[in-house]
Design a protein around this motif. Sequence first.
Motif, short mmCIF file in Angstrom:
data_model
loop_
_atom_site.label_atom_id
_atom_site.label_comp_id
_atom_site.label_asym_id
_atom_site.label_seq_id
_atom_site.Cartn_x
_atom_site.Cartn_y
_atom_site.Cartn_z
N THR A 96 0.84 -1.20 0.00
CA THR A 96 0.00 0.00 0.00
C THR A 96 0.87 1.25 0.00
N LEU A 97 1.92 1.26 0.81
CA LEU A 97 2.84 2.40 0.83
C LEU A 97 3.47 2.61 -0.54
N LEU A 98 3.91 1.53 -1.18
CA LEU A 98 4.49 1.66 -2.52
C LEU A 98 3.47 2.17 -3.52
N GLU A 99 2.24 1.69 -3.43
CA GLU A 99 1.20 2.16 -4.35
C GLU A 99 0.92 3.65 -4.18
N ILE A 100 0.99 4.13 -2.95
CA ILE A 100 0.83 5.57 -2.72
C ILE A 100 2.03 6.32 -3.28
N LEU A 101 3.22 5.82 -2.98
CA LEU A 101 4.45 6.45 -3.47
C LEU A 101 4.47 6.52 -5.00
N LEU A 102 4.06 5.43 -5.66
CA LEU A 102 4.07 5.37 -7.12
C LEU A 102 2.84 6.05 -7.73
N ASN A 103 1.97 6.59 -6.89
CA ASN A 103 0.76 7.29 -7.31
C ASN A 103 -0.23 6.35 -8.01
N LEU A 104 -0.17 5.07 -7.66
CA LEU A 104 -1.14 4.10 -8.18
C LEU A 104 -2.38 4.10 -7.31
N LEU A 105 -2.22 4.46 -6.06
CA LEU A 105 -3.32 4.59 -5.11
C LEU A 105 -3.39 6.06 -4.75
N LYS A 106 -4.48 6.70 -5.10
CA LYS A 106 -4.63 8.14 -4.88
C LYS A 106 -5.01 8.43 -3.44
N VAL A 107 -4.29 9.36 -2.85
CA VAL A 107 -4.58 9.83 -1.50
C VAL A 107 -4.76 11.34 -1.62
N GLU A 108 -5.95 11.80 -1.32
CA GLU A 108 -6.27 13.22 -1.51
C GLU A 108 -5.38 14.15 -0.70
N SER A 109 -4.99 13.73 0.50
CA SER A 109 -4.21 14.62 1.35
C SER A 109 -2.71 14.58 1.03
N ALA A 110 -2.31 13.71 0.11
CA ALA A 110 -0.89 13.61 -0.23
C ALA A 110 -0.49 14.70 -1.20
N SER A 111 0.73 15.16 -1.05
CA SER A 111 1.28 16.09 -2.03
C SER A 111 2.71 15.67 -2.30
N TYR A 112 3.18 15.98 -3.47
CA TYR A 112 4.52 15.62 -3.87
C TYR A 112 5.34 16.89 -4.08
N LEU A 113 6.55 16.84 -3.61
CA LEU A 113 7.51 17.90 -3.87
C LEU A 113 8.65 17.26 -4.65
N VAL A 114 9.00 17.84 -5.75
CA VAL A 114 10.10 17.36 -6.55
C VAL A 114 11.12 18.48 -6.64
N GLY A 167 12.20 20.18 -4.32
CA GLY A 167 11.77 21.26 -3.44
C GLY A 167 10.55 22.03 -3.89
N LYS A 168 9.98 21.67 -5.05
CA LYS A 168 8.82 22.38 -5.56
C LYS A 168 7.61 21.46 -5.58
N LYS A 169 6.49 21.97 -5.07
CA LYS A 169 5.24 21.21 -5.10
C LYS A 169 4.82 21.04 -6.55
N ILE A 170 4.44 19.81 -6.89
CA ILE A 170 4.06 19.57 -8.28
C ILE A 170 2.54 19.50 -8.42
N ALA A 171 2.08 19.82 -9.59
CA ALA A 171 0.64 19.86 -9.87
C ALA A 171 0.05 18.45 -9.84
N ARG A 172 -1.22 18.38 -9.53
CA ARG A 172 -1.93 17.10 -9.45
C ARG A 172 -1.88 16.32 -10.77
N ASN A 173 -1.86 17.02 -11.89
CA ASN A 173 -1.89 16.34 -13.19
C ASN A 173 -0.49 15.93 -13.67
#
Length: 184
Positions: A21-39, A41-47
């Motif tokens: 489940t953790l890997l699926e969240i990390l790989l964005n296979l399982l969507k978590v609304e409260s998750a955000s990604y920074l790449v 140092g910059k927050k990336i768009a949902r799309n």
Amino acid sequence: FSLEVGDFVWISGPSGGGKTTLLEILLNLLKVESASYLVDGKKIARNYNISSLFAYVPQKVYIKNGSIQNNITLYTQPKSNTEKKRFNKIIKILKIDNFLKKDNRTINFNPGDMGEKLSGGQKQRIGIARALYMNKKILVLDESTNAIDKGLETKILKNLKKIYKDKIVVIVSHNKYVGKLCNK
């Protein structure tokens, strides 16, 4: 949690403990609304195609009928000197050249449908080589070294840690020694 370039991250736990489940969240296979990604140092768009950052290697690696080289490069032959050097470096790191030489085979050897002429550990090394050849920022190994001899597994992981300091490596493994090689 955060991952930094150069991190070697060990994920371990009991069956049913949430590793997949953790890997699926990390790989964005399982969507978590409260998750955000920074790449970087910059927050990336949902799309944003987050999966473009990852090279994922499962426990069971799919091998196609065709040469070892084609199974690693997915039929995109190394053209430039840089690509050829990267390919040769990967072959050496994963000791693929050793098992080929031992059996008097070359990189053009056909492992057969589903890799029937290879051991489980040899298939896993080809899967890791494929992921490295993709040259993504993050390498995820999901129990993808468990069929490799423990001594060789240690050498390979130490080589990955030493050579790929510009990547993030996430390893799911029950092997406690793997955890000792990781910084997180």
